[in-house]
Write an enzyme that holds these catalytic residues in place. Structure first.
Site, mmCIF file in Angstrom:
data_model
loop_
_atom_site.group_PDB
_atom_site.id
_atom_site.type_symbol
_atom_site.label_atom_id
_atom_site.label_comp_id
_atom_site.label_asym_id
_atom_site.label_seq_id
_atom_site.Cartn_x
_atom_site.Cartn_y
_atom_site.Cartn_z
ATOM 1 N N HIS A 274 27.212 9.171 -20.111
ATOM 2 C CA HIS A 274 27.849 8.379 -21.171
ATOM 3 C C HIS A 274 27.433 6.901 -21.053
ATOM 4 O O HIS A 274 27.065 6.269 -22.046
ATOM 5 C CB HIS A 274 29.372 8.537 -21.071
ATOM 6 C CG HIS A 274 30.144 7.723 -22.073
ATOM 7 N ND1 HIS A 274 30.889 8.298 -23.078
ATOM 8 C CD2 HIS A 274 30.302 6.381 -22.220
ATOM 9 C CE1 HIS A 274 31.443 7.331 -23.804
ATOM 10 N NE2 HIS A 274 31.121 6.169 -23.300
ATOM 11 N N GLU A 275 27.489 6.363 -19.831
ATOM 12 C CA GLU A 275 27.142 4.948 -19.634
ATOM 13 C C GLU A 275 25.646 4.723 -19.805
ATOM 14 O O GLU A 275 25.228 3.695 -20.348
ATOM 15 C CB GLU A 275 27.617 4.453 -18.262
ATOM 16 C CG GLU A 275 29.114 4.544 -18.024
ATOM 17 C CD GLU A 275 29.950 3.932 -19.135
ATOM 18 O OE1 GLU A 275 29.532 2.911 -19.716
ATOM 19 O OE2 GLU A 275 31.035 4.470 -19.433
ATOM 20 N N GLN B 198 28.586 -3.434 -23.697
ATOM 21 C CA GLN B 198 29.975 -3.422 -24.193
ATOM 22 C C GLN B 198 30.669 -4.765 -24.020
ATOM 23 O O GLN B 198 31.725 -4.998 -24.615
ATOM 24 C CB GLN B 198 30.787 -2.329 -23.493
ATOM 25 C CG GLN B 198 30.336 -0.925 -23.861
ATOM 26 C CD GLN B 198 31.212 0.105 -23.195
ATOM 27 O OE1 GLN B 198 30.993 0.448 -22.045
ATOM 28 N NE2 GLN B 198 32.229 0.594 -23.895
ATOM 29 N N GLY C 283 34.402 3.656 -16.803
ATOM 30 C CA GLY C 283 33.016 3.204 -16.848
ATOM 31 C C GLY C 283 32.886 2.088 -17.857
ATOM 32 O O GLY C 283 33.665 2.019 -18.812
ATOM 33 N N CYS D 165 35.709 6.202 -25.545
ATOM 34 C CA CYS D 165 34.889 5.034 -25.214
ATOM 35 C C CYS D 165 35.706 3.777 -25.498
ATOM 36 O O CYS D 165 36.369 3.692 -26.533
ATOM 37 C CB CYS D 165 33.624 5.044 -26.071
ATOM 38 S SG CYS D 165 32.533 3.656 -25.748
ATOM 39 N N LEU D 166 35.652 2.806 -24.582
ATOM 40 C CA LEU D 166 36.426 1.577 -24.764
ATOM 41 C C LEU D 166 36.007 0.824 -26.030
ATOM 42 O O LEU D 166 36.806 0.083 -26.595
ATOM 43 C CB LEU D 166 36.254 0.656 -23.552
ATOM 44 C CG LEU D 166 36.854 1.182 -22.232
ATOM 45 C CD1 LEU D 166 36.490 0.258 -21.085
ATOM 46 C CD2 LEU D 166 38.361 1.352 -22.336
ATOM 47 N N HIS E 295 24.811 4.178 -23.284
ATOM 48 C CA HIS E 295 25.118 2.812 -23.755
ATOM 49 C C HIS E 295 23.914 1.883 -23.587
ATOM 50 O O HIS E 295 23.616 1.092 -24.485
ATOM 51 C CB HIS E 295 26.296 2.217 -22.979
ATOM 52 C CG HIS E 295 27.636 2.545 -23.561
ATOM 53 N ND1 HIS E 295 28.007 2.190 -24.839
ATOM 54 C CD2 HIS E 295 28.716 3.187 -23.035
ATOM 55 C CE1 HIS E 295 29.249 2.608 -25.069
ATOM 56 N NE2 HIS E 295 29.704 3.223 -23.988
HETATM 57 NI NI NI Z 1 31.552 4.152 -23.752
#
Ligand code: NI
Length: 184
Positions: A138-139, A50, A45, A96-97, A142
């Site tokens: 989760h997304e 991000q 995701g 998370c990236l 963000h």
């Molecule tokens: Ni994330």
């Protein structure tokens, strides 16, 4: 084009993102770049903040996960509203990236109903559960300016403080392009 992923500590990750219209400039290109960036970093995701863009857009591809339902869980989500979330919260170790090398248990409800627009601005209302619901939650966090580390206990977060500061300063291993808020 692969874009750098903004690291923990970047102000854009804390913004409540704005809704967009069909006329948002170069939207198709932005979405294509986001998919390229997500696959390059082996993510499942990726949310627009991000990559430094504070709009209500995220992409998902759960196909690397075994047993995920729906099996072809690849979707572009624009201007979403979570209409309902229910069920007994369950624990899962999230990553998370934007926060490489850290994984922590997060409790989330297992089922949700979401309304969103796809990349052609067609409206959908769908139910998701399990891992699919979790990736969406989760997304969705963000685009609200929230990170998974906000869900863990203050004690645990305190233990992670030095590690998070190192990530913001770029002192972290990562095998994809990143952008760090603190200059070395
Ligand atoms: Ni994330």
């Amino acid at each position: 084009m692969i874009l750098p992923i903004y690291a923990f500590g970047s102000p854009v990750l804390r913004k409540k993102c704005e809704e967009i219209t069909e006329n948002y400039p170069n939207l198709k290109e932005l979405i294509a770049n986001m998919y390229e960036t997500m696959y390059d970093s082996n993510g499942i995701g990726l949310a627009a903040p991000q990559i430094g863009v504070a709009i209500r857009l995220f992409i998902l591809d759960g196909s690397p996960i075994e047993d995920i339902k729906p099996t072809k869980f690849k979707q572009t989500i624009i201007n979403p509203t979570i209409l309902n979330e229910w069920g007994e919260p369950w624990r899962y170790e999230e990553g998370c990236l934007s926060i490489p090398t850290i994984r922590e248990n997060v409790m989330r409800k297992p089922e949700l109903t979401i309304r969103y627009y796809d990349e052609d601005f067609k409206v959908h209302e769908e139910n998701f559960d399990g891992m699919a619901a979790r990736i969406i939650q989760h997304e969705f966090d963000h685009i609200e300016g929230k990170l998974f580390t906000d869900h863990i206990s203050p004690l645990k977060r305190n233990l992670l403080k030095a590690k998070l500061a190192n990530i913001s300063a770029g002192r972290v291993n990562h095998d994809y392009k990143m952008r760090f808020p603190v200059k070395k």
